[in-house]
Scaffold this motif. Structure first.
Motif, PDB file in Angstrom:
ATOM      1  N   TYR A  41       0.749  -1.126   0.018  1.00 62.54           N
ATOM      2  CA  TYR A  41      -0.159  -0.116   0.092  1.00 62.54           C
ATOM      3  C   TYR A  41       1.011   1.284  -0.011  1.00 62.54           C
ATOM      4  CZ  TYR A  41      -4.228  -2.549   1.023  1.00 62.54           C
ATOM      5  OH  TYR A  41      -5.267  -3.370   0.915  1.00 62.54           O
ATOM      6  N   ILE A 115      -7.435   5.193   1.712  1.00 67.91           N
ATOM      7  CA  ILE A 115      -8.002   4.830   0.388  1.00 67.91           C
ATOM      8  C   ILE A 115      -9.060   5.872   0.186  1.00 67.91           C
ATOM      9  CG2 ILE A 115      -7.777   2.312   0.480  1.00 67.91           C
ATOM     10  CD1 ILE A 115     -10.148   2.088   2.522  1.00 67.91           C
ATOM     11  N   GLU A 240     -10.195  -4.454   6.530  1.00 65.61           N
ATOM     12  CA  GLU A 240     -10.488  -5.035   5.234  1.00 65.61           C
ATOM     13  C   GLU A 240     -12.060  -4.526   4.729  1.00 65.61           C
ATOM     14  OE1 GLU A 240      -8.092  -8.943   4.847  1.00 65.61           O
ATOM     15  OE2 GLU A 240     -10.084  -9.381   5.786  1.00 65.61           O
ATOM     16  N   VAL A 243     -11.520  -1.031   3.454  1.00 62.25           N
ATOM     17  CA  VAL A 243     -11.271  -1.183   1.932  1.00 62.25           C
ATOM     18  C   VAL A 243     -12.446  -1.354   1.165  1.00 62.25           C
ATOM     19  CG1 VAL A 243      -9.896  -2.367   0.470  1.00 62.25           C
ATOM     20  CG2 VAL A 243      -8.804  -1.709   2.715  1.00 62.25           C
ATOM     21  N   SER A 247     -13.156   1.793  -1.086  1.00 66.46           N
ATOM     22  CA  SER A 247     -12.153   1.544  -2.473  1.00 66.46           C
ATOM     23  C   SER A 247     -13.239   1.662  -3.807  1.00 66.46           C
ATOM     24  CB  SER A 247     -11.443   0.530  -2.431  1.00 66.46           C
ATOM     25  OG  SER A 247     -10.526   0.418  -1.695  1.00 66.46           O
TER      26      SER A 247
END
Length: 247
Positions: A41, A115, A240, A243, A247
């Motif tokens: 990342y 993100i 997670e 994300v 995202s």
């Protein structure tokens, strides 16, 4: 905004104690969030901002780190070897910067990321590069509002005034500083020569944060998007989910 910073250092030598038992067998920067190692990342973010060379320091399970970094494409990776002694954030940075010329550099932590940047707009690091002015600043930090974080412990690090100047978020003579409370997002723009007078051995980078504050030369820029950190195995699920959501 057109200014580019082409060199960087990624701090990746920590022991990852809070991430055990996962880090019994792999270093924390190789722990995967949504299928991607944490350090990738950071490296991808640097590459997207036009960075061409990154120093990465290694200590714990260094062979695994070196093997992974040898396969990374699109940027030159230099290794700052701390196998013999762990140098903490300041000492590690001072040693690693010696592998780079006297230029403006990014400094990145390897165990957090962001993100949700807007496609087609300058990235956070591109904006940070444009914001940094070595004539007025020792360091320009990327900062984030507490409500735009996942996995953070809730601690606010700095107060930011309207010009972006930062001071510690704590009372002085019983009075809290003016300005917005923000969290340090783990990315800095600075000149590599800033640490030329650094002491030998291990020390914390906070020494230079406080020195810059005393000189009114520590500044911050608010991150666009959402910031994620995962310090324990239990925090991976929330990271997670963030994300997937942003995202």
């Amino acid at each position: 905004m057109s200014k580019r910073i082409r060199h960087a250092m990624v701090l990746a030598a920590g022991l990852g104690m809070r991430m055990r038992p996962i880090t019994d067998t792999i270093p924390k920067p190789l722990v995967k969030i949504a299928g991607k190692p944490l350090i990738d990342y950071a490296l991808d973010t640097l590459k997207d901002a036009g960075c061409e060379t990154a120093v990465v320091n290694v200590h714990y399970l260094a062979e695994q780190m070196e093997a992974h970094l040898a396969e990374y494409k699109g940027m030159e990776i230099l290794i700052s070897d701390e196998r013999d002694v762990l140098l903490n954030s300041g000492g590690g940075l001072a040693k690693g910067l010696k592998l780079l010329p006297d230029v403006e550099v990014f400094v990145m932590n390897s165990d957090l990321f962001w993100i949700g940047e807007t496609p087609g707009q300058p990235t956070n690091l591109e904006m940070l590069a444009g914001f940094f002015d070595a004539d007025r600043m020792d360091m320009a930090m990327l900062c984030v509002r507490l409500e735009d974080t996942t996995g953070h412990d809730g601690k606010v690090d700095f107060a930011m005034d309207d010009d972006g100047r930062l001071v510690r978020y704590r009372p002085v003579d019983g009075v809290m500083p003016a300005g917005e409370g923000v969290v340090y997002a783990g990315a800095i723009a600075m000149r590599s020569s800033l640490l030329a007078d650094a002491p030998d051995g291990a020390f914390n980078l906070n020494i230079y944060f406080d020195r810059a504050i005393a000189a009114n030369r520590l500044y911050g820029l608010i991150l666009q998007g959402h910031w994620v950190t995962a310090g324990t195995p239990e925090a991976i699920g929330a990271a997670e989910e963030a994300v997937r959501r942003y995202s």
